[in-house]
Design an enzyme around this catalytic site. Structure first.
Site, PDB file in Angstrom:
ATOM      1  N   THR A  10       0.814  -1.220   0.000  1.00  0.00           N
ATOM      2  CA  THR A  10       0.000   0.000   0.000  1.00  0.00           C
ATOM      3  C   THR A  10       0.850   1.273   0.000  1.00  0.00           C
ATOM      4  OG1 THR A  10      -0.134   0.079   2.424  1.00  0.00           O
ATOM      5  CG2 THR A  10      -1.854  -1.156   1.264  1.00  0.00           C
ATOM      6  N   GLN A  12       4.174   3.868  -1.246  1.00  0.00           N
ATOM      7  CA  GLN A  12       4.631   4.466  -2.509  1.00  0.00           C
ATOM      8  C   GLN A  12       5.317   3.424  -3.390  1.00  0.00           C
ATOM      9  OE1 GLN A  12       7.299   8.296  -3.367  1.00  0.00           O
ATOM     10  NE2 GLN A  12       8.522   6.675  -2.449  1.00  0.00           N
ATOM     11  N   ALA A  83       7.748  -3.373   3.517  1.00  0.00           N
ATOM     12  CA  ALA A  83       7.039  -2.828   4.677  1.00  0.00           C
ATOM     13  C   ALA A  83       8.001  -2.498   5.812  1.00  0.00           C
ATOM     14  CB  ALA A  83       5.983  -3.815   5.163  1.00  0.00           C
ATOM     15  N   SER A 127      18.452   0.873   3.162  1.00  0.00           N
ATOM     16  CA  SER A 127      18.321   2.331   3.091  1.00  0.00           C
ATOM     17  C   SER A 127      19.666   3.037   3.187  1.00  0.00           C
ATOM     18  CB  SER A 127      17.414   2.821   4.224  1.00  0.00           C
ATOM     19  OG  SER A 127      17.449   4.217   4.352  1.00  0.00           O
ATOM     20  N   GLU A 129      20.066   5.525   4.860  1.00  0.00           N
ATOM     21  CA  GLU A 129      20.170   5.987   6.251  1.00  0.00           C
ATOM     22  C   GLU A 129      21.098   5.081   7.066  1.00  0.00           C
ATOM     23  OE1 GLU A 129      18.902   8.652   7.893  1.00  0.00           O
ATOM     24  OE2 GLU A 129      17.995   9.505   6.096  1.00  0.00           O
ATOM     25  N   TYR A 151      15.694   4.124  12.979  1.00  0.00           N
ATOM     26  CA  TYR A 151      15.323   3.624  11.654  1.00  0.00           C
ATOM     27  C   TYR A 151      16.549   3.093  10.924  1.00  0.00           C
ATOM     28  CZ  TYR A 151      14.068   3.643   6.720  1.00  0.00           C
ATOM     29  OH  TYR A 151      13.887   3.279   5.410  1.00  0.00           O
ATOM     30  N   ARG A 186       4.177   9.970  -2.426  1.00  0.00           N
ATOM     31  CA  ARG A 186       4.915  10.019  -1.169  1.00  0.00           C
ATOM     32  C   ARG A 186       3.977  10.411  -0.030  1.00  0.00           C
ATOM     33  NH1 ARG A 186       9.043   7.675   1.408  1.00  0.00           N
ATOM     34  NH2 ARG A 186      11.013   8.789   1.166  1.00  0.00           N
TER      35      ARG A 186
END
Length: 323
Positions: A10, A12, A83, A127, A129, A151, A186
């Protein structure tokens, strides 16, 4: 016909990936929380146009049995694990749920694949990050990780779990170290969509102010539609591996502001206010990826420029407010 299972369908990336896989003739399955099925208007808006073409299954990343049930039932050829609790700022507010959902969720999906469909090819959404306080610029697949948020830490753990399942259990498991990728789909909580949606509302005369944190933070921004193609390409390789996916360009939040407001005929300096509450406790100042490996081995490339991306997002938000 190949079957693909997407967690985070669900979101982006999930919506764009679903479109890509359907175009390629896949049978597409997605995992969603039960609350999403009960409230499709608000929670399934990105894939509303695909309902009837895809198969949705109720499960939770926090429930290993529910994930096992879906994977045993679907028997996917490819599994894309997208997810996650993915809003970095929120991870500072609730580290516990971010770590629990992202790390355990990845472990649960990998374990379920290993047990019920070990020949399924697995993709993990890593990611940029993870690099955090960067050791070098630009960053490659061999750059040392130094995450600066719960995260980023959770994504590094997921990355290592994916590598471990590849090496220990011979699962065809790959990680895409994707840099920031945006689109009109987004979420509104992310700075890019926050900017473009506020531009539209300011232009419409609905609001007069936009509060932001660090305008000098720099990111490597690309278009989500192009990045999901890299995900698919990774699972088409004979051998699994990890890839940085990025444009190789860096732009500041300030640059994003300038283009977005200018496209609407406005000057951002008249409307933007700095709010110290919106500055992260530990900021990641500059992220820029070096994706020559993906270009060479996957034959992947990006074509949508940074200004084109910003303008597309602004145009969509202007349309949504009736301009």
């Amino acid at each position: 016909m190949k079957k693909a299972l997407i967690t985070g369908i669900t979101g982006q990336d999930g919506s764009y990936l679903s479109e890509l896989l359907l175009e390629k003739g896949y049978e597409v399955h997605g995992i969603v929380r039960r609350v999403a099925i009960e409230d499709p208007e608000h929670r399934l808006w990105r894939i509303k146009h695909l309902l009837g073409k895809i198969h949705l299954h109720s499960a939770s990343l926090e429930s290993y049995p529910s994930l096992c049930h879906v994977i045993q039932k679907v028997q996917p050829d490819e599994c894309y694990h997208l997810a996650a609790q993915s809003f970095v700022s929120y991870s500072f507010e609730d580290e516990f749920s971010t770590l629990n959902t992202n790390i355990n969720g990845t472990h649960f999906v990998l374990a379920a694949v290993k047990h019920y469909k070990p020949d399924c090819r697995f993709y993990f959404a890593a990611s940029s990050e993870m690099f955090g306080k960067v050791a070098e610029v630009p960053q490659t697949e061999t750059t040392k990780f130094h995450p600066r948020s719960a995260y980023g830490i959770s994504k590094e753990a997921g990355y290592e779990l994916t590598r471990n399942y590849r090496e220990a259990y011979r699962i065809h498991a790959s990680s895409g170290i994707l840099y920031n990728h945006e689109s009109p789909r987004r979420g509104y909580e992310f700075v890019t969509r926050k900017i473009t949606s506020h531009v539209a509302r300011i232009k419409k005369g609905l609001i007069r102010e936009l509060k932001l944190g660090n305008l000098d933070a720099k990111r490597d921004w690309g278009h989500a539609k192009e990045y999901v193609r890299a995900m698919w390409l990774m699972l088409q390789q004979s051998q699994p591996d990890d890839y940085v996916v990025a444009t190789g360009e860096t732009h500041s939040v300030r640059e994003f502001l300038e283009i977005a407001f200018k496209h609407a005929g406005l000057d951002y300096k008249e409307f933007v206010r700095i709010d110290s509450e919106l500055i992260r406790p530990a900021e990641v100042d500059i992220l820029i990826g070096e994706s020559s490996k993906a270009r060479r081995e996957l034959n992947w490339n990006h074509e949508i420029s940074f200004p084109q991306l910003v303008k597309e997002m602004v145009e969509k938000d202007l349309e949504m407010v009736g301009l």
